[in-house]
Write a protein that holds these residues in place. Structure first.
Motif, PDB file in Angstrom:
ATOM      1  N   MET A   7       0.720  -1.214  -0.158  1.00  0.00           N
ATOM      2  CA  MET A   7      -0.112  -0.081  -0.115  1.00  0.00           C
ATOM      3  C   MET A   7       0.649   1.179  -0.113  1.00  0.00           C
ATOM      4  SD  MET A   7      -3.294  -1.079   2.437  1.00  0.00           S
ATOM      5  CE  MET A   7      -4.362  -1.953   1.773  1.00  0.00           C
ATOM      6  N   THR A  10       1.559   6.363  -4.599  1.00  0.00           N
ATOM      7  CA  THR A  10       1.398   7.608  -4.146  1.00  0.00           C
ATOM      8  C   THR A  10       0.390   8.244  -5.000  1.00  0.00           C
ATOM      9  OG1 THR A  10       2.983   8.117  -5.592  1.00  0.00           O
ATOM     10  CG2 THR A  10       3.624   7.861  -3.364  1.00  0.00           C
ATOM     11  N   TYR A  27      -8.205   0.596  -4.937  1.00  0.00           N
ATOM     12  CA  TYR A  27      -8.387   1.671  -3.693  1.00  0.00           C
ATOM     13  C   TYR A  27      -9.889   2.408  -3.843  1.00  0.00           C
ATOM     14  CZ  TYR A  27      -3.617   1.641  -2.019  1.00  0.00           C
ATOM     15  OH  TYR A  27      -2.395   1.240  -1.659  1.00  0.00           O
ATOM     16  N   ASP A  31     -10.359   7.050  -0.316  1.00  0.00           N
ATOM     17  CA  ASP A  31      -8.994   6.682   0.212  1.00  0.00           C
ATOM     18  C   ASP A  31      -7.909   7.675  -0.017  1.00  0.00           C
ATOM     19  OD1 ASP A  31     -10.396   4.399   0.944  1.00  0.00           O
ATOM     20  OD2 ASP A  31      -9.618   3.042  -0.399  1.00  0.00           O
ATOM     21  N   LEU A  33      -4.269   8.312  -0.587  1.00  0.00           N
ATOM     22  CA  LEU A  33      -2.909   7.846  -0.840  1.00  0.00           C
ATOM     23  C   LEU A  33      -1.822   8.626  -0.103  1.00  0.00           C
ATOM     24  CD1 LEU A  33      -3.264   6.124  -4.336  1.00  0.00           C
ATOM     25  CD2 LEU A  33      -3.967   5.205  -2.069  1.00  0.00           C
ATOM     26  N   SER A  44       1.801   5.478   3.610  1.00  0.00           N
ATOM     27  CA  SER A  44       0.617   4.532   3.806  1.00  0.00           C
ATOM     28  C   SER A  44      -0.659   5.234   3.537  1.00  0.00           C
ATOM     29  CB  SER A  44       0.586   4.077   5.349  1.00  0.00           C
ATOM     30  OG  SER A  44       1.755   3.542   5.538  1.00  0.00           O
ATOM     31  N   PRO A  45      -1.655   4.576   2.849  1.00  0.00           N
ATOM     32  CA  PRO A  45      -2.972   5.176   2.744  1.00  0.00           C
ATOM     33  C   PRO A  45      -3.780   5.623   4.110  1.00  0.00           C
ATOM     34  CG  PRO A  45      -3.052   3.017   2.435  1.00  0.00           C
ATOM     35  CD  PRO A  45      -1.842   2.805   2.695  1.00  0.00           C
ATOM     36  N   HIS A  46      -4.792   6.529   3.838  1.00  0.00           N
ATOM     37  CA  HIS A  46      -5.711   6.779   4.981  1.00  0.00           C
ATOM     38  C   HIS A  46      -7.125   6.363   4.514  1.00  0.00           C
ATOM     39  CE1 HIS A  46      -8.389   9.411   7.238  1.00  0.00           C
ATOM     40  NE2 HIS A  46      -7.692   9.182   8.327  1.00  0.00           N
TER      41      HIS A  46
END
Length: 166
Positions: A7, A10, A27, A31, A33, A44-46
């Motif tokens: 994950m 970007t 994704y 989300d 990125l 890391s993604p949120h």
């Protein structure tokens, strides 16, 4: 590993699988990125909280080879923004639709890690609760395992809960 999603993307919508199956996922449109770095040097993604919706989830197509039939392990890193006060468990990683899941790693309503294996054994499955209460802003390494006879939850490398198969 069969599948491995770092994950670390970007941009874009493709969630790359660096494992043997190369089962790329996608994704959700909400989300974010490269929002954080839970592992130093790896973006890391949120994932936004709230009610489940495909616009908020990362998903890969289900494959029968990923459905655990005797033994498996799953590892993830978790950082939450706020305490889970929904009153319900929140799926972090799961296999299958909600009504027929083979397994689900969840953030329980108690803010602890929960492993649910509903299809194991004849006694209604295995439900393992960890004892570590996750604190918002903390980064946690979570590993869950099932060896065919016992399911275990590890948090930050320490056994956090275990339950034998029925």
């Amino acid at each position: 590993p069969l599948v491995y999603y770092p994950m670390g993307e970007t941009s874009g919508t493709v969630m790359l699988d660096n494992g043997r199956l190369q089962l790329n996922g996608a994704y959700g449109r909400l989300d974010v990125l490269a929002a954080a770095a839970l592992i130093p040097g790896l973006p890391s993604p949120h994932f936004p909280g709230g009610a489940s919706a495909t616009s908020k989830l990362a998903q890969a197509a289900p494959m029968s080879v990923l459905e655990p039939d005797s033994a498996f392990s799953v590892e993830l890193f978790v950082e939450e923004d706020a305490v889970n006060d929904s009153g319900d468990a929140i799926d972090l990683v799961s296999f299958g639709p909600e009504t027929m899941q083979a397994f689900s790693v969840q953030l329980a309503s108690t803010n602890q890690i929960q492993l649910w294996l509903p299809l194991v054994g004849s006694g209604g499955g295995i439900n393992v609760y960890g004892i570590t209460t996750l604190v918002p802003g903390g980064v946690y390494q979570v590993d869950v395992t099932y060896d065919g006879s016992e399911a275990s939850v590890y948090v930050n490398g320490h056994l956090d809960g275990a339950q034998p198969a029925p």
